[in-house]
Design a protein around this motif. Structure first.
Motif, PDB file in Angstrom:
ATOM      1  N   ALA A  11       0.869  -1.175   0.000  1.00  0.00           N
ATOM      2  CA  ALA A  11       0.000   0.000   0.000  1.00  0.00           C
ATOM      3  C   ALA A  11       0.904   1.222   0.000  1.00  0.00           C
ATOM      4  O   ALA A  11       2.101   1.118   0.294  1.00  0.00           O
ATOM      5  CB  ALA A  11      -0.904   0.005   1.229  1.00  0.00           C
ATOM      6  N   ASP A  12       0.336   2.368  -0.337  1.00  0.00           N
ATOM      7  CA  ASP A  12       1.111   3.600  -0.214  1.00  0.00           C
ATOM      8  C   ASP A  12       1.438   3.872   1.249  1.00  0.00           C
ATOM      9  O   ASP A  12       2.549   4.250   1.591  1.00  0.00           O
ATOM     10  CB  ASP A  12       0.332   4.799  -0.768  1.00  0.00           C
ATOM     11  CG  ASP A  12       0.065   4.699  -2.251  1.00  0.00           C
ATOM     12  OD1 ASP A  12       0.881   4.095  -2.973  1.00  0.00           O
ATOM     13  OD2 ASP A  12      -0.967   5.238  -2.698  1.00  0.00           O
ATOM     14  N   SER A  35      -3.369   4.998  -1.180  1.00  0.00           N
ATOM     15  CA  SER A  35      -3.969   3.697  -0.872  1.00  0.00           C
ATOM     16  C   SER A  35      -3.462   3.333   0.526  1.00  0.00           C
ATOM     17  O   SER A  35      -2.294   3.521   0.835  1.00  0.00           O
ATOM     18  CB  SER A  35      -3.567   2.639  -1.897  1.00  0.00           C
ATOM     19  OG  SER A  35      -2.186   2.363  -1.823  1.00  0.00           O
ATOM     20  N   VAL A  36      -4.360   2.853   1.367  1.00  0.00           N
ATOM     21  CA  VAL A  36      -4.039   2.663   2.780  1.00  0.00           C
ATOM     22  C   VAL A  36      -4.329   1.226   3.190  1.00  0.00           C
ATOM     23  O   VAL A  36      -5.353   0.651   2.812  1.00  0.00           O
ATOM     24  CB  VAL A  36      -4.872   3.624   3.662  1.00  0.00           C
ATOM     25  CG1 VAL A  36      -4.507   3.459   5.129  1.00  0.00           C
ATOM     26  CG2 VAL A  36      -4.693   5.070   3.218  1.00  0.00           C
ATOM     27  N   GLY A 177       8.021  -0.384   5.213  1.00  0.00           N
ATOM     28  CA  GLY A 177       7.038  -1.444   5.388  1.00  0.00           C
ATOM     29  C   GLY A 177       7.214  -2.107   6.731  1.00  0.00           C
ATOM     30  O   GLY A 177       7.813  -1.541   7.650  1.00  0.00           O
ATOM     31  N   ALA A 178       6.691  -3.319   6.827  1.00  0.00           N
ATOM     32  CA  ALA A 178       6.755  -4.046   8.089  1.00  0.00           C
ATOM     33  C   ALA A 178       6.644  -5.538   7.831  1.00  0.00           C
ATOM     34  O   ALA A 178       6.229  -5.970   6.751  1.00  0.00           O
ATOM     35  CB  ALA A 178       5.631  -3.591   9.012  1.00  0.00           C
ATOM     36  N   VAL A 189       3.919 -12.518   7.262  1.00  0.00           N
ATOM     37  CA  VAL A 189       3.351 -11.440   6.464  1.00  0.00           C
ATOM     38  C   VAL A 189       4.429 -10.400   6.233  1.00  0.00           C
ATOM     39  O   VAL A 189       5.133  -9.996   7.166  1.00  0.00           O
ATOM     40  CB  VAL A 189       2.146 -10.782   7.181  1.00  0.00           C
ATOM     41  CG1 VAL A 189       1.596  -9.612   6.401  1.00  0.00           C
ATOM     42  CG2 VAL A 189       1.058 -11.807   7.435  1.00  0.00           C
ATOM     43  N   ALA A 190       4.592  -9.966   4.980  1.00  0.00           N
ATOM     44  CA  ALA A 190       5.511  -8.885   4.623  1.00  0.00           C
ATOM     45  C   ALA A 190       4.685  -7.791   3.936  1.00  0.00           C
ATOM     46  O   ALA A 190       3.918  -8.075   3.014  1.00  0.00           O
ATOM     47  CB  ALA A 190       6.610  -9.388   3.694  1.00  0.00           C
ATOM     48  N   ILE A 191       4.836  -6.579   4.421  1.00  0.00           N
ATOM     49  CA  ILE A 191       4.050  -5.470   3.886  1.00  0.00           C
ATOM     50  C   ILE A 191       4.997  -4.379   3.400  1.00  0.00           C
ATOM     51  O   ILE A 191       5.821  -3.897   4.156  1.00  0.00           O
ATOM     52  CB  ILE A 191       3.097  -4.888   4.947  1.00  0.00           C
ATOM     53  CG1 ILE A 191       2.202  -5.997   5.508  1.00  0.00           C
ATOM     54  CG2 ILE A 191       2.270  -3.747   4.367  1.00  0.00           C
ATOM     55  CD1 ILE A 191       1.440  -5.598   6.767  1.00  0.00           C
ATOM     56  N   GLU A 192       4.841  -4.022   2.126  1.00  0.00           N
ATOM     57  CA  GLU A 192       5.623  -2.917   1.547  1.00  0.00           C
ATOM     58  C   GLU A 192       4.752  -1.670   1.567  1.00  0.00           C
ATOM     59  O   GLU A 192       3.595  -1.702   1.170  1.00  0.00           O
ATOM     60  CB  GLU A 192       6.013  -3.258   0.108  1.00  0.00           C
ATOM     61  CG  GLU A 192       6.834  -2.183  -0.564  1.00  0.00           C
ATOM     62  CD  GLU A 192       7.156  -2.530  -2.007  1.00  0.00           C
ATOM     63  OE1 GLU A 192       7.587  -1.609  -2.716  1.00  0.00           O
ATOM     64  OE2 GLU A 192       6.953  -3.691  -2.429  1.00  0.00           O
ATOM     65  N   ALA A 193       5.315  -0.573   2.065  1.00  0.00           N
ATOM     66  CA  ALA A 193       4.551   0.681   2.113  1.00  0.00           C
ATOM     67  C   ALA A 193       5.511   1.866   2.047  1.00  0.00           C
ATOM     68  O   ALA A 193       6.653   1.763   2.424  1.00  0.00           O
ATOM     69  CB  ALA A 193       3.712   0.763   3.375  1.00  0.00           C
TER      70      ALA A 193
END
Length: 193
Positions: A11-12, A35-36, A177-178, A189-193
């Motif tokens: 997400a952004d 985008s959230v 990210g986180a 879980v890998a989150i790009e932001a």
């Protein structure tokens, strides 16, 4: 666990936690066109401290008696006894009235006088009545419910509960990210932001 066993999201803007601060941040990012993705280890908008808060919200509305955010700031700094970050306290006190009025517009249900003014109680640490409330036992749940409803109305805000974030991803000294895991099944879980 193989690399393909990792759920990858992007997400952004990533918001971690869905109390009042997290949901407010998600709404602001959405309004800015981003985008959230909002994640929480609990259900979205039902965990954290806000939903547990019962009493009041201190804010210099001036509906009960004349007030100004700088008077609220002075009380906040004095009551904080050197522990407050004065810059952050100033942001909170200055922007608080607009946030309360916005929640009012969204029908949070602030207690009111017969003439329509928002009621404000006098609480310790304040030099005047400054504390708005829904009722003395339901203010936090009402704020959470109202913000949750606003988050649900925004199509660019994705909501995922039961995600426990364990670390931030940092690239060139900036958050990118986180990482964490699904509480329900342990999947990474890998989150790009």
């Amino acid at each position: 666990m193989a690399a393909d066993d990792i759920a990858r999201l992007s997400a952004d803007v990533l918001v971690i936690g869905s109390g009042a601060a997290g949901m407010s941040a998600a709404i602001a990012a959405d309004e800015a066109g981003a985008s959230v993705l909002i994640v929480d280890r609990s259900l979205i908008g039902r965990g954290g401290a806000t939903v547990m808060a019962q009493m009041t919200v201190a804010v210099a509305l001036g509906d009960e008696v004349p007030d100004h955010w700088q008077s609220h700031l002075a009380d906040t700094i004095a009551a904080g006894r050197g522990l407050c970050d004065e810059r952050l306290a100033a942001i909170l006190c200055e922007n608080g009235p607009d946030a309360i009025r916005r929640l009012d517009h969204w029908h949070v249900g602030w207690a009111r006088h017969e003439d329509g003014r928002i009621r404000q109680a006098h609480a310790p640490g304040h030099d005047r009545p400054r504390c708005a409330y829904v009722d003395f036992l339901s203010t936090g749940p009402a704020v959470s419910r109202t913000l949750r409803g606003q988050v649900q109305r925004q199509s660019r805000i994705r909501r995922i509960g039961d995600i426990c974030i364990t670390d931030l991803a940092v690239v060139d000294r900036a958050a990118a990210g986180a990482v964490g895991f699904s509480v329900s099944d342990g999947r990474k879980v890998a989150i790009e932001a």
